[in-house]
Write a protein that holds these residues in place. Structure first.
Motif, mmCIF file in Angstrom:
data_model
loop_
_atom_site.group_PDB
_atom_site.id
_atom_site.type_symbol
_atom_site.label_atom_id
_atom_site.label_comp_id
_atom_site.label_asym_id
_atom_site.label_seq_id
_atom_site.Cartn_x
_atom_site.Cartn_y
_atom_site.Cartn_z
ATOM 1 N N ILE A 130 2.110 15.658 9.416
ATOM 2 C CA ILE A 130 2.903 14.650 8.890
ATOM 3 C C ILE A 130 1.459 13.128 8.468
ATOM 4 N N TYR A 131 1.627 12.957 6.847
ATOM 5 C CA TYR A 131 0.857 11.944 6.742
ATOM 6 C C TYR A 131 1.212 10.598 6.360
ATOM 7 N N CYS A 132 1.007 9.449 6.666
ATOM 8 C CA CYS A 132 1.764 8.329 6.489
ATOM 9 C C CYS A 132 1.248 7.261 6.305
ATOM 10 N N TRP A 133 1.672 6.214 4.537
ATOM 11 C CA TRP A 133 0.449 5.526 4.370
ATOM 12 C C TRP A 133 1.454 4.552 3.853
ATOM 13 N N GLY A 134 0.852 3.006 3.802
ATOM 14 C CA GLY A 134 1.310 1.438 3.616
ATOM 15 C C GLY A 134 2.249 0.334 4.855
ATOM 16 N N ASP A 135 3.117 -0.099 4.375
ATOM 17 C CA ASP A 135 3.476 -0.649 5.093
ATOM 18 C C ASP A 135 4.112 -0.377 6.572
ATOM 19 N N GLY A 165 0.799 -0.964 -0.194
ATOM 20 C CA GLY A 165 0.430 -0.323 -0.184
ATOM 21 C C GLY A 165 0.786 1.417 -0.169
ATOM 22 N N GLN A 166 2.177 1.333 -0.449
ATOM 23 C CA GLN A 166 3.327 2.220 -0.161
ATOM 24 C C GLN A 166 2.760 3.475 -1.070
ATOM 25 N N ALA A 167 2.252 3.041 -2.521
ATOM 26 C CA ALA A 167 1.311 3.428 -3.266
ATOM 27 C C ALA A 167 0.146 4.344 -3.390
ATOM 28 N N GLN A 175 -1.149 -3.420 11.056
ATOM 29 C CA GLN A 175 -1.759 -3.266 10.106
ATOM 30 C C GLN A 175 -1.405 -2.243 9.342
ATOM 31 N N THR A 176 -1.770 -1.964 7.405
ATOM 32 C CA THR A 176 -1.488 -1.543 6.573
ATOM 33 C C THR A 176 -2.168 -0.422 6.979
ATOM 34 N N LEU A 177 -1.573 0.667 6.479
ATOM 35 C CA LEU A 177 -2.355 2.074 6.740
ATOM 36 C C LEU A 177 -2.434 2.673 5.723
ATOM 37 N N THR A 178 -3.854 3.041 5.345
ATOM 38 C CA THR A 178 -3.925 4.585 4.291
ATOM 39 C C THR A 178 -3.903 5.250 4.915
ATOM 40 N N PRO A 179 -3.642 6.671 3.859
ATOM 41 C CA PRO A 179 -2.479 8.267 4.678
ATOM 42 C C PRO A 179 -3.234 8.203 6.017
ATOM 43 N N THR A 180 -2.718 8.295 7.292
ATOM 44 C CA THR A 180 -3.065 8.137 8.634
ATOM 45 C C THR A 180 -1.662 9.397 8.936
ATOM 46 N N LYS A 181 -3.050 11.057 10.062
ATOM 47 C CA LYS A 181 -1.786 11.017 10.780
ATOM 48 C C LYS A 181 -1.375 10.961 12.057
ATOM 49 N N MET A 182 0.428 12.148 11.739
ATOM 50 C CA MET A 182 0.608 11.168 13.091
ATOM 51 C C MET A 182 0.285 12.288 14.397
ATOM 52 N N SER A 183 0.375 11.446 14.984
ATOM 53 C CA SER A 183 0.157 12.660 16.128
ATOM 54 C C SER A 183 1.915 13.312 16.535
ATOM 55 N N LEU A 184 1.982 14.413 16.477
ATOM 56 C CA LEU A 184 3.345 15.516 16.235
ATOM 57 C C LEU A 184 3.486 15.711 17.601
ATOM 58 N N PRO A 185 4.998 15.701 18.024
ATOM 59 C CA PRO A 185 5.103 16.529 19.941
ATOM 60 C C PRO A 185 4.365 18.023 20.127
ATOM 61 N N LYS A 186 3.819 18.210 21.071
ATOM 62 C CA LYS A 186 3.298 19.427 20.836
ATOM 63 C C LYS A 186 3.141 20.643 21.121
ATOM 64 N N ASN A 187 5.471 20.773 21.125
ATOM 65 C CA ASN A 187 5.649 22.549 20.842
ATOM 66 C C ASN A 187 6.616 21.981 19.594
ATOM 67 N N ILE A 188 5.799 21.055 18.452
ATOM 68 C CA ILE A 188 6.545 21.666 17.274
ATOM 69 C C ILE A 188 5.442 21.966 16.653
ATOM 70 N N THR A 215 -1.338 7.843 -9.039
ATOM 71 C CA THR A 215 -3.274 8.104 -8.252
ATOM 72 C C THR A 215 -2.593 9.286 -7.482
ATOM 73 N N ALA A 216 -4.135 9.753 -7.054
ATOM 74 C CA ALA A 216 -4.276 10.702 -6.000
ATOM 75 C C ALA A 216 -4.471 10.087 -4.939
ATOM 76 N N VAL A 217 -2.995 10.002 -3.948
ATOM 77 C CA VAL A 217 -3.278 9.986 -2.329
ATOM 78 C C VAL A 217 -4.029 10.088 -1.604
ATOM 79 N N LEU A 218 -3.398 11.585 -1.438
ATOM 80 C CA LEU A 218 -3.281 12.303 -0.364
ATOM 81 C C LEU A 218 -3.816 13.650 -1.399
ATOM 82 N N THR A 219 -4.857 14.382 -1.017
ATOM 83 C CA THR A 219 -5.118 15.415 -1.438
ATOM 84 C C THR A 219 -6.932 16.764 -0.295
ATOM 85 N N GLY A 220 -6.529 17.677 -0.239
ATOM 86 C CA GLY A 220 -7.183 18.443 0.074
ATOM 87 C C GLY A 220 -6.999 18.842 1.740
#
Length: 304
Positions: free
Chosen positions: A226-231, A185-187, A242-255, A199-204
């Motif tokens: 940051i959004y990540c997807w794939g293995d 699912g990396q593509a 699990q293989t993930l579709t585009p998922t928003k990562m939880s970043l440190p609060k001070n970033i 394929t437009a995997v991430l948009t909007g």
């Protein structure tokens, strides 16, 4: 021997048997006249025109104009210039121009890996890929093709291209298109044994500011997210198989700053903000993330 020495810093010296008398003048051209007047006041006189006087004058001049003026004065007054020659001012040596011995170019409009390369048009629009195409790396499923202008991206302004082992992705202003190997699912975010066409995997999600492909996963940055997807079977995105579709990562609060750089080294992803903050996440069994304990998964952590 008694003499007058004239320097090019506005100073003249009258050397007599009794010592040295200094004469200064802000006018370099008038310095000789001032020295002669001073010498005459001391009782020194020229003998006859064209002959050495009791007090010869020695001068090294830097310009022909000043020399001509002083020689004319000497002829009129009976004084002569001793040791001076009419010459052009010395030309300072030219500083050699620096030469380029090597040049390294980093471009967001060129990417390649595993025997293939993708590049944008000279105007930054569209993408053409060349080379090996056994898993759709060139953007088409026709394996015999060795060069292909991707139809889905024709005339689209491309801001970033990145390439993984057999997968490529490109960003327009606010969309990410990926193609090639897609077994994890990396593509597309959905695994398939059939290579993916663009394929437009991430948009909007906002303007795409950075993009990277790891061993079998992909991440994109949009401003401060940051959004990540794939293995993720090796903990490269989350601690799950699990293989993930585009998922928003939880970043440190001070970033707080915009993320401008993303890089992946296999199972670890690094991010850098515009203000210089560093973030890392993924598999850390080999201790790739400094300051973090070795683990099969490290959540996004600020690295200082």
């Amino acid at each position: 021997m008694d003499r007058i020495e004239i320097y090019d810093n506005g100073r003249a010296e009258i050397h007599t048997g009794d010592g040295v008398i200094t004469v200064t003048s802000p006018n370099q051209a008038g310095l000789r006249t001032a020295a002669i007047i001073k010498a005459r006041a001391l009782g020194y006189r020229p003998v006859t025109r064209g002959r050495l006087s009791k007090l010869p004058i020695k001068r090294v001049l830097t310009t022909a104009l000043v020399l001509a003026a002083t020689c004319a004065l000497g002829a009129a007054s009976g004084w002569i210039v001793h040791g001076a020659t009419l010459s052009k001012p010395a030309t300072p040596p030219k500083t050699p121009e620096p030469k380029i011995i090597t040049r390294t170019i980093h471009s967001s409009h060129l990417a390649g890996a595993n025997l293939f390369t993708c590049r944008t048009g000279t105007d930054g629009n569209g993408i053409t890929c060349t080379g090996l195409n056994d898993t759709g790396q060139l953007g088409t499923l026709t394996a015999e093709i060795t060069s292909y202008e991707i139809e889905e991206l024709k005339n689209k302004p491309i801001s970033i291209i990145t390439a993984g082992r057999s997968t490529s992705c490109a960003a327009t202003a606010n969309s990410v298109y990926c193609w090639g190997k897609n077994d994890t699912g990396q593509a597309t975010g959905k695994p398939s044994n059939t290579p993916a066409t663009p394929t437009a995997v991430l948009t909007g999600k906002g303007e795409i500011t950075a993009l990277t492909i790891g061993a079998a996963h992909t991440c994109a940055a949009t401003g401060t997210s940051i959004y990540c997807w794939g293995d993720t079977s090796n903990g490269q995105i989350k601690d799950t198989g699990q293989t993930l579709t585009p998922t928003k990562m939880s970043l440190p609060k001070n970033i707080k700053g915009q993320i401008v750089t993303l890089e992946s080294s296999g199972y670890v992803t690094w991010a850098q903000t515009k203000t210089g903050q560093w973030i890392a996440f993924g598999n850390n069994r080999a201790g790739e993330i400094p300051g973090a304990e070795k683990s099969s998964h490290i959540a996004p952590t600020e690295i200082k």
